[in-house]
Scaffold this motif. Structure first.
Motif, mmCIF file in Angstrom:
data_model
loop_
_atom_site.group_PDB
_atom_site.id
_atom_site.type_symbol
_atom_site.label_atom_id
_atom_site.label_comp_id
_atom_site.label_asym_id
_atom_site.label_seq_id
_atom_site.Cartn_x
_atom_site.Cartn_y
_atom_site.Cartn_z
ATOM 1 N N LEU A 80 0.846 -1.200 0.000
ATOM 2 C CA LEU A 80 0.000 0.000 0.000
ATOM 3 C C LEU A 80 0.880 1.248 0.000
ATOM 4 O O LEU A 80 1.915 1.278 0.656
ATOM 5 N N PRO A 81 0.445 2.283 -0.716
ATOM 6 C CA PRO A 81 1.241 3.514 -0.705
ATOM 7 C C PRO A 81 1.115 4.209 0.650
ATOM 8 O O PRO A 81 0.126 4.035 1.362
ATOM 9 N N GLU A 82 2.107 4.987 0.970
ATOM 10 C CA GLU A 82 2.069 5.725 2.229
ATOM 11 C C GLU A 82 1.023 6.835 2.117
ATOM 12 O O GLU A 82 1.004 7.580 1.136
ATOM 13 N N PRO A 83 0.128 6.943 3.095
ATOM 14 C CA PRO A 83 -0.906 7.971 3.001
ATOM 15 C C PRO A 83 -0.308 9.365 3.158
ATOM 16 O O PRO A 83 0.694 9.534 3.848
ATOM 17 N N PRO A 84 -0.915 10.349 2.528
ATOM 18 C CA PRO A 84 -0.399 11.713 2.657
ATOM 19 C C PRO A 84 -0.672 12.244 4.065
ATOM 20 O O PRO A 84 -1.577 11.777 4.755
ATOM 21 N N GLU A 85 0.109 13.227 4.455
ATOM 22 C CA GLU A 85 -0.094 13.832 5.765
ATOM 23 C C GLU A 85 -1.119 14.956 5.616
ATOM 24 O O GLU A 85 -0.822 16.016 5.066
ATOM 25 N N VAL A 86 -2.331 14.709 6.085
ATOM 26 C CA VAL A 86 -3.402 15.696 6.029
ATOM 27 C C VAL A 86 -4.001 15.826 7.423
ATOM 28 O O VAL A 86 -3.840 14.958 8.271
ATOM 29 N N ASN A 87 -4.726 16.918 7.618
ATOM 30 C CA ASN A 87 -5.293 17.196 8.935
ATOM 31 C C ASN A 87 -6.705 16.677 9.117
ATOM 32 O O ASN A 87 -7.204 16.651 10.228
#
Length: 174
Positions: A80-87
């Motif tokens: 799985l791709p690394e999830p983006p850093e979001v708030n």
């Protein structure tokens, strides 16, 4: 004059270490063979909750099948791709929706986002209610609030305003 060298003697301790290694190999081999051959029969008579080693990853309830499933799950998780850093979960849901790879994950994240927003709003309401209760918990604050509500000058002014309005209405009728 030369001294005669004595022949090299093998120490009995070194010989016993080698013998122990051979014993361990033989015992381990016998145990592995017993586990693999003795448990492959369908008529082995094992209860359903007891597993066995098995010879193939397709044998139901076998240790090999469990190891294969675990490896497959781990390999999938690592792919799985690394999830983006979001708030926020909304942004994360939108990211996976745009990605188009994991539609069920996008829907689950959106539903979790909705639940989190509801929870946040409910917690704010509870906080406001607690703040209002704190105003009445202190007796001096409660008395000040009551005085504001029952201020005689304020009530007198309000009654006077209402009487003037009624008098004006009566004069208009006449």
């Amino acid at each position: 004059m030369r001294r005669r060298q004595q022949p090299y003697k093998i120490n009995s301790l070194a010989r016993s270490k080698g013998q122990a290694m051979i014993e361990y190999v033989i015992i381990t081999g016998v145990l592995v063979a017993a586990l693999l051959t003795g448990l492959q029969d369908d008529d082995a008579g094992y209860a359903e909750n007891e597993g066995y080693i098995g010879l193939s990853k397709n044998d139901d309830g076998s240790l090999l099948q469990a190891l294969h499933r675990r490896y497959t799950a781990q390999a999938y998780a690592l792919s799985l791709p690394e999830p983006p850093e979001v708030n926020s979960l909304d942004k994360l849901s939108a990211y996976y929706d745009r990605l188009g790879k994991f539609p069920e994950l996008s829907n689950n994240l959106y539903e979790a986002s909705v639940l989190m927003n509801k929870l946040t709003n409910n917690l704010k309401k509870v906080n406001d209610g607690i703040d209002r209760l704190e105003d009445y918990a202190d007796s001096n604050k409660a008395i000040d609030k009551a005085k504001q509500l029952i201020d005689p000058d304020r009530i007198k002014d309000k009654i006077q305003d209402e009487l003037e309005d009624q008098l004006k209405d009566q004069i208009k009728i006449i």
